[in-house]
Every structure is written in structure tokens, then in C-alpha cells.
Design a protein around this motif. Structure first.
Motif, PDB file in Angstrom:
ATOM      1  N   SER A 295     -69.019  26.771  27.778  1.00 32.78           N
ATOM      2  CA  SER A 295     -70.162  25.604  27.697  1.00 32.78           C
ATOM      3  C   SER A 295     -71.432  26.153  27.522  1.00 32.78           C
ATOM      4  N   LEU A 296     -71.523  27.312  27.195  1.00 30.60           N
ATOM      5  CA  LEU A 296     -72.829  27.895  27.009  1.00 30.60           C
ATOM      6  C   LEU A 296     -73.009  27.923  25.445  1.00 30.60           C
ATOM      7  N   LYS A 297     -72.059  27.456  24.587  1.00 32.14           N
ATOM      8  CA  LYS A 297     -71.987  27.182  23.227  1.00 32.14           C
ATOM      9  C   LYS A 297     -72.983  28.306  22.547  1.00 32.14           C
ATOM     10  N   LEU A 298     -72.308  29.663  22.765  1.00 37.04           N
ATOM     11  CA  LEU A 298     -72.892  30.993  22.333  1.00 37.04           C
ATOM     12  C   LEU A 298     -72.994  30.874  20.902  1.00 37.04           C
ATOM     13  N   ASP A 299     -74.010  31.592  19.812  1.00 35.27           N
ATOM     14  CA  ASP A 299     -73.858  31.498  18.382  1.00 35.27           C
ATOM     15  C   ASP A 299     -73.110  32.523  18.136  1.00 35.27           C
ATOM     16  N   PRO A 300     -72.158  32.952  17.212  1.00 34.29           N
ATOM     17  CA  PRO A 300     -71.607  33.977  16.941  1.00 34.29           C
ATOM     18  C   PRO A 300     -72.235  34.912  16.112  1.00 34.29           C
ATOM     19  N   TRP A 301     -73.475  34.457  15.619  1.00 31.68           N
ATOM     20  CA  TRP A 301     -74.430  35.358  14.834  1.00 31.68           C
ATOM     21  C   TRP A 301     -75.644  35.591  15.625  1.00 31.68           C
ATOM     22  N   GLN A 302     -75.665  35.355  16.958  1.00 33.41           N
ATOM     23  CA  GLN A 302     -76.891  35.915  17.479  1.00 33.41           C
ATOM     24  C   GLN A 302     -76.929  37.495  17.859  1.00 33.41           C
ATOM     25  N   VAL A 303     -78.093  37.722  17.784  1.00 34.62           N
ATOM     26  CA  VAL A 303     -78.231  38.892  17.862  1.00 34.62           C
ATOM     27  C   VAL A 303     -78.308  39.676  19.405  1.00 34.62           C
ATOM     28  N   ASP A 304     -78.826  38.758  20.351  1.00 33.88           N
ATOM     29  CA  ASP A 304     -78.737  39.538  21.643  1.00 33.88           C
ATOM     30  C   ASP A 304     -77.740  38.305  22.582  1.00 33.88           C
ATOM     31  N   TYR A 305     -77.089  38.972  23.410  1.00 32.67           N
ATOM     32  CA  TYR A 305     -76.537  37.722  24.404  1.00 32.67           C
ATOM     33  C   TYR A 305     -76.800  38.168  25.617  1.00 32.67           C
ATOM     34  N   PRO A 306     -76.595  37.195  26.656  1.00 33.25           N
ATOM     35  CA  PRO A 306     -77.087  37.540  28.158  1.00 33.25           C
ATOM     36  C   PRO A 306     -76.285  38.548  28.540  1.00 33.25           C
ATOM     37  N   PHE A 307     -76.757  39.420  29.815  1.00 33.55           N
ATOM     38  CA  PHE A 307     -76.242  40.667  30.147  1.00 33.55           C
ATOM     39  C   PHE A 307     -74.902  40.184  30.654  1.00 33.55           C
ATOM     40  N   SER A 308     -74.854  38.980  31.605  1.00 33.66           N
ATOM     41  CA  SER A 308     -73.761  38.666  32.056  1.00 33.66           C
ATOM     42  C   SER A 308     -73.518  37.023  32.056  1.00 33.66           C
ATOM     43  N   VAL A 309     -72.563  36.399  32.382  1.00 31.98           N
ATOM     44  CA  VAL A 309     -72.659  34.838  32.306  1.00 31.98           C
ATOM     45  C   VAL A 309     -71.764  34.565  33.606  1.00 31.98           C
ATOM     46  N   LYS A 310     -71.778  33.346  33.875  1.00 31.70           N
ATOM     47  CA  LYS A 310     -71.015  32.587  34.805  1.00 31.70           C
ATOM     48  C   LYS A 310     -69.810  32.012  34.237  1.00 31.70           C
ATOM     49  N   PRO A 311     -68.632  32.233  34.345  1.00 30.20           N
ATOM     50  CA  PRO A 311     -67.552  31.718  33.546  1.00 30.20           C
ATOM     51  C   PRO A 311     -67.394  30.251  33.974  1.00 30.20           C
ATOM     52  N   ASP A 312     -67.079  29.326  33.049  1.00 32.21           N
ATOM     53  CA  ASP A 312     -66.680  28.140  33.465  1.00 32.21           C
ATOM     54  C   ASP A 312     -65.655  27.852  34.432  1.00 32.21           C
ATOM     55  N   LYS A 313     -64.697  28.516  34.583  1.00 31.12           N
ATOM     56  CA  LYS A 313     -63.616  28.678  35.444  1.00 31.12           C
ATOM     57  C   LYS A 313     -63.254  30.005  35.896  1.00 31.12           C
ATOM     58  N   LYS A 314     -62.476  30.027  36.935  1.00 34.18           N
ATOM     59  CA  LYS A 314     -62.218  31.435  37.533  1.00 34.18           C
ATOM     60  C   LYS A 314     -61.490  32.257  36.549  1.00 34.18           C
ATOM     61  N   VAL A 315     -61.531  33.468  36.307  1.00 36.66           N
ATOM     62  CA  VAL A 315     -61.080  34.261  35.503  1.00 36.66           C
ATOM     63  C   VAL A 315     -59.762  35.060  35.975  1.00 36.66           C
ATOM     64  N   SER A 316     -58.639  35.044  35.062  1.00 34.16           N
ATOM     65  CA  SER A 316     -57.331  35.516  35.908  1.00 34.16           C
ATOM     66  C   SER A 316     -57.063  36.719  34.971  1.00 34.16           C
ATOM     67  N   LEU A 317     -56.310  37.353  35.721  1.00 32.60           N
ATOM     68  CA  LEU A 317     -55.715  38.710  35.088  1.00 32.60           C
ATOM     69  C   LEU A 317     -54.973  38.498  33.786  1.00 32.60           C
ATOM     70  N   GLN A 318     -54.209  37.168  33.634  1.00 32.11           N
ATOM     71  CA  GLN A 318     -53.717  36.900  32.278  1.00 32.11           C
ATOM     72  C   GLN A 318     -54.775  36.522  31.352  1.00 32.11           C
ATOM     73  N   ASP A 319     -56.120  36.276  31.612  1.00 32.64           N
ATOM     74  CA  ASP A 319     -57.060  35.898  30.752  1.00 32.64           C
ATOM     75  C   ASP A 319     -57.574  37.062  29.985  1.00 32.64           C
ATOM     76  N   LEU A 320     -57.724  38.071  30.734  1.00 37.67           N
ATOM     77  CA  LEU A 320     -57.980  39.404  30.394  1.00 37.67           C
ATOM     78  C   LEU A 320     -57.128  39.965  29.298  1.00 37.67           C
ATOM     79  N   MET A 321     -55.704  39.809  29.652  1.00 41.98           N
ATOM     80  CA  MET A 321     -54.930  40.343  28.854  1.00 41.98           C
ATOM     81  C   MET A 321     -54.939  39.711  27.507  1.00 41.98           C
ATOM     82  N   ALA A 322     -55.123  38.435  27.602  1.00 41.05           N
ATOM     83  CA  ALA A 322     -55.083  37.752  26.305  1.00 41.05           C
ATOM     84  C   ALA A 322     -56.354  38.109  25.359  1.00 41.05           C
ATOM     85  N   LEU A 323     -57.732  38.334  26.041  1.00 42.66           N
ATOM     86  CA  LEU A 323     -58.732  38.802  25.504  1.00 42.66           C
ATOM     87  C   LEU A 323     -58.689  40.016  24.662  1.00 42.66           C
ATOM     88  N   HIS A 324     -57.638  41.072  25.395  1.00 47.05           N
ATOM     89  CA  HIS A 324     -57.423  42.254  24.844  1.00 47.05           C
ATOM     90  C   HIS A 324     -56.411  42.179  23.571  1.00 47.05           C
TER      91      HIS A 324
END
Length: 550
Positions: A295-324
Motif C-alpha cells: 500500500s506504500l507504493k514504494l518506488d523501486p528507484w528510490q535512493v532511501d527507504y523508511p527505516f521500517s514499515v508497518k506491514p499491510d497484513k501480519k507476516v508469516s514464516l512462509q512469507d519470509l521463506m518466499a522472500l528469501h
């Protein structure tokens, strides 16, 4: 005249001597800046706070993306005698075939240590303290080869001695102030049973014993990512519940002329001590944060991003596996698409000595990379006893072609297959070689083979998830009667599951060799030749050369 000639001869020699003493990285140092820049950085770490996670656990991750030690062991707790010393080891961490760590000093040992996992970057102890890691380099002039501690040894020591993230950060600060820090700029992501912290450290130059460091707590309900560049910005040290730093963090920058309180510019730790606009780092930051908070619609070419963000939904273990396991699928940066991916959609891009022009990007740097040594996802859960609540999901080699297996932090050993292996000798007894072979074999026909590989991983991981409530209920019952019986039970379970995966991965390797031999699909009702996709044939000029008869 002779004295002048002698002086002219001695000056270059003195300069070279000073260079090797103060500037050149020592032989025990785990990497050089050239290596760091060549590899485009070597790790990704994600943090999920308690109320941001689906199950209420805290999580941190670490993909060890380079030629590092992959042999996993459990170092048991130890009782020391009064006056006993602990050696300070430096260097090593690149496997049995590479130079090993050497002793560079010693510190007083504590009376009782905690059991911990040991690998290149030790990641968890029996008290549910866990650590992720990424290297960010920092200013070269801050490196001090004479500093006693490198980051690997600091991780080992805090896991042996600490139970909380804050305690670990403070201990590191004390140790490096007294003995010096002799490594590149590093980020450690700490989680304990309550909090998550980001800790970043660099040396204080070749002429000073000490270090420059800062730490920031990840706000509750948010997620964080480190991808090989410093992420801590402004420091509010009047809020020690959320910020910590070395005594010299402001004064050193002023002394060097890198920042002045009179400038009107805010003090930003990362911009002052480790400025970086690396696209390889930024792209991974974008991918993690935009995936978890679209929902933040972050720009992939942005130079700096927020230190941390609130996820749109609760993050699962499977979400982290998928990211890696991610290589930008479904985005404009998808590495499985385009001519460079070849006819079989291979997302792997090997190193090249050809550099893109300044201001241009070469290969995209994904989160999941072929040269990963291992990946871990650590969970801490305060509603369970430590030996049950601390859980590491561990995958040897590249996560996208590997399988995560559960190791509880209270276990006393891992299978021998995970404890052995070296890169200069193929070994079917080694777990790492099973996963590395399958990963390499998949390069021949990635689009097809990865389906078989992912199915095998999914089958195992789904089984582990389904068994987990039953296993932990039984473990808790045993713990209430006798903790040591619980420990034996968890050790047996973790070892049996991990060994079963290794055995199956070797069987999978044999299956893939047969199924895809000679470019055919050999199993099924009949052998078939799938050939190449038309788009690729057109791109490489298939059928465009006219026959000439002379």
C-alpha cells in the motif's frame, strides 16, 4: 650525499611498512573492500517484530551469500573455573579448505556459558537470543586491522554470554572499546523474546583502539530489512529505550570534519559513516518493504527507504521463506525473464569482469542468489520455555532450490551430514553438497527442474508445519516433568527430520539427472524432446541464415 641517497631509499620502504601496518587488511580479515564491492555485498537480513508477525513470534533472518563456512554445529554450554581465560579468535569463517581463525588475544571467561549454534555467523543460543547479519563496508579509513575483534567472534561471544538484545549490544560496546574492532562495517539484527534491535558498527581508524557504533530498536508492529548498506539514520540518544550508540559517535564525525552541529544539517549515522547508494542494496530493500507493505507504493528507484514499515497484513514464516527465494518474480526486474535468462528462464547471473558504464546497472542483485552458503530464519516465542520457543528454520545453499528444516534452540546436536563438507571435495555424506548439487544441476533446465525441486521442498515444509503443534505439545509436557527428557526428544525429532531431507535431496538429485538427461524429458509414458521456446529461437537468429549452394 650518501646520507641523502640512503634517505631516498628508506622513505619508500617506510611508507610501504606503514601501509601494511595501518591500511592494508590483515590476512585474518574475512574479506577486503575489493571483494565486498566485487560481490555486490554478501547478505540479506529481515526483522519482524512481535505484533507484526502472524503467530506473535519475533523473527530475524540471514542469507549468507558468499563462500562462507556452511558446517553447522551445536557448541554446548560450558562451566569455567575462576581465572580461566577465553581466547579471542579472528579470521576464518570461509570453510575447512580456507585459512582458519587464529588466536589474537584473550579475555576473562565467564563462569557459565550458554549453548549456541556455530557456523560462519553464529545465529542463536539456548536462551532465545538470535542474530542476523549483513556487511555494509563503511568508510575505508575507519578500518583498523589491529582491532582484536571481528564480527564473527563478537557474535559467538554474545551468544555465549547474553540473554537479551540490549545486553548483547552493550557487551559488544564494552569489548570493542577495550580491545578494538578489526572488521568492516557490519549490521547485526538482534531479536530476543521481547524486542528487535538493529546494530551497526565500524572501526575508529587505524590509530585508535575502539569502534563507532549505533543501535536502534525496530518499532513494535513494524518490519525492517538490511541488504548490505547502513540503515540507521538520525540518533535520538535522549531516548535510550530506542537508541544506543558509542561515546564517540558524534565527536569522531566532528573531529574528521564529516559533520558539524553548527551546519544545521541533522546527524545521520549512515550518511556520515557509511554513505552508499548501491542499487544492489536498494533494490532488495524495496523488494522486501514493498512486498510486505504494498500500500506504500514504494518506488523501486528510490535512493532511501523508511527505516521500517508497518506491514499491510501480519507476516508469516512462509512469507519470509518466499522472500528469501525471491528473484523479483512478476516485476519489471524479474531475472527469470529476458534473453539473459536463456531459453529455460534461469534467474541466476554469474559474476562477470565486464563492468557496466558509470550510472548504469549490470545484473540485478536478487535476494535469493546462487552463491548463498546457507539461509536461516530464527523465531523467538516467549510463551514457551526457551528450549522449545527458540526455533531456527535452516536451509543449506541457495534457498530457492533448498528446503528449510526446523532446529530447536535446545537441541544438543545436528546430524553429522550438516557438520561436514568442504568446497574443494565433492562428498555425498555432506548435506551442503546435496543441496548445492541440485542447485547447480537445475541451471541446465531451470524452468522445469525448479518445479520438481519446489514440490519436494513444499512437501517437507508443509509436513513440518503440520507436525509442529503436535511436537511442541509433546515437548512441553515432557519439559514440565523433566527438561532434559524434552531436550532429548527435540534433538531426536530435529535430527531425524533434517536427515530425512538430506537423504531425499540426494534421491532428488538422481531423479533429476535421469529425468532431464540429454535435454529430453525421459520419464513418463514416453521420452519427449521439449526443445527451445520460439521467442528464444527468434532472438538468437534460429532459421535466419540462408543456405548458399556453390
Amino acid at each position: 650525499m650518501k646520507k641523502q641517497k640512503l634517505l631516498w631509499l628508506l622513505c619508500p620502504l617506510v611508507f610501504i611498512l606503514l601501509f601494511f601496518i595501518f591500511i592494508r587488511p590483515s590476512s585474518t580479515h574475512q574479506s577486503t573492500w575489493a571483494d565486498f564491492e566485487e560481490d555486490w555485498a554478501n547478505c540479506t537480513s529481515i526483522v519482524v517484530t512481535k505484533t507484526a508477525s502472524q503467530d506473535g513470534s519475533l523473527m530475524t533472518t540471514h542469507s549468507c551469500d558468499g563462500g562462507y563456512e556452511f558446517r553447522l554445529k551445536v557448541v554446548p554450554a560450558r562451566t569455567a573455573k575462576p581465572g580461566e581465560m577465553r581466547p579471542i579468535m579472528k579470521g576464518g569463517g570461509h570453510g575447512a579448505e580456507r585459512p582458519q581463525a587464529v588466536q589474537v588475544g584473550e579475555i576473562p571467561e565467564v563462569s557459565q556459558t550458554y549453548a549456541r549454534f556455530d557456523i560462519a555467523y553464529s545465529f542463536m543460543n539456548e536462551k532465545q537470543l538470535a542474530i542476523g547479519e549483513t556487511t555494509f563496508g563503511g568508510r575505508r579509513e575507519l578500518y583498523n586491522p589491529q582491532g582484536k575483534f571481528d564480527i564473527m567472534e563478537l557474535q559467538r561471544i554474545v551468544l555465549e554470554r547474553c540473554t537479551t538484545a540490549r545486553e548483547a549490544i552493550e557487551l559488544i560496546g564494552q569489548l570493542v572499546e577495550k580491545y578494538g574492532y578489526g572488521d568492516m562495517g557490519e549490521c547485526l539484527t538482534f531479536i530476543d523474546k521481547k524486542e528487535a534491535w538493529v546494530f551497526e558498527i565500524m572501526g575508529s581508524g587505524p590509530l585508535e583502539t575502539g569502534a563507532i557504533w549505533a543501535a536502534r530498536r525496530v518499532p513494535e508492529g513494524e518490519v525492517f530489512v538490511s541488504a548490505n548498506r547502513s540503515r540507521i539514520g538520525e540518533l535520538h540518544l535522549d531516548d535510550p529505550n530506542n537508541y544506543l550508540a558509542s561515546k564517540n559517535v558524534f565527536s569522531y564525525a566532528q573531529k574528521k570534519g564529516w559533520w558539524s552541529p553548527d551546519s544545521g544539517e541533522p546527524f545521520r549515522f549512515n550518511k556520515i559513516y557509511a554513505p552508499s547508494e548501491s542499487i544492489g542494496s536498494r533494490r532488495r530493500e524495496w523488494r522486501v518493504l514493498s512486498t510486505l507493505a504494498p500500500s506504500l507504493k514504494l518506488d523501486p528507484w528510490q535512493v532511501d527507504y523508511p527505516f521500517s514499515v508497518k506491514p499491510d497484513k501480519k507476516v508469516s514464516l512462509q512469507d519470509l521463506m518466499a522472500l528469501h527465494r525471491d528473484y523479483y518474480q512478476g516485476t519489471e526486474f524479474d531475472l527469470s525473464q529476458g534473453l539473459a535468462a536463456g531459453p529455460f528462464n534461469n534467474p541466476n547471473r554469474f559474476s562477470t569482469r565486464v563492468r557496466p558504464p558509470k550510472g548504469h546497472i549490470g545484473w540485478e542483485r536478487p535476494i535469493s542468489i546462487f552463491r548463498c552458503s546457507y539461509c536461516m530464519i530464527a523465531q523467538t516465542r516467549d510463551w514457551l520455555p526457551d528450549w522449545i520457543g527458540g526455533l531456527v528454520w535452516f536451509a543449506e545453499d541457495d534457498p530457492k532450490t533448498s528446503c528449510f528444516v526446523p532446529f530447536y534452540c535446545g537441541i544438543t546436536k545436528v546430524p553429522e551430514a550438516y557438520q561436514i563438507g568442504r568446497r574443494d571435495k565433492f562428498d555425498r555424506r555432506s548435506a551442503w553438497w546435496a543441496f548445492d548439487f541440485v542447485s547447480n544441476w537445475a541451471n541446465l533446465r531451470f524452468a522445469d527442474m525448479v518445479k520438481d525441486i519446489r514440490q519436494a521442498a513444499s512437501d517437507f515444509e508443509t509436513t513440518f508445519f503440520n507436525l509442529q503443534p503436535v511436537v511442541e505439545k509433546r515437548a512441553l509436557s515432557l519439559y514440565q516433568d523433566d527438561p532434559e527428557t524434552c531436550r532429548r526428544y527435540l534433538t531426536k525429532y530435529s535430527n531425524e527430520m533434517a536427515q530425512r531431507v538430506v537423504d531425499e535431496w540426494w534421491a532428488l538429485a538422481d531423479y533429476l539427472i535421469v529425468k532431464y538427461n540429454d535435454g529430453y524429458i525421459n520419464l513418463g509414458p514416453r521420452r519427449r524432446a521439449p526443445g527451445y521456446p520460439k521467442w528464444w529461437l527468434d532472438a538468437v537468429g534460429y532459421g535466419q541464415k540462408k543456405i548458399i549452394n556453390r
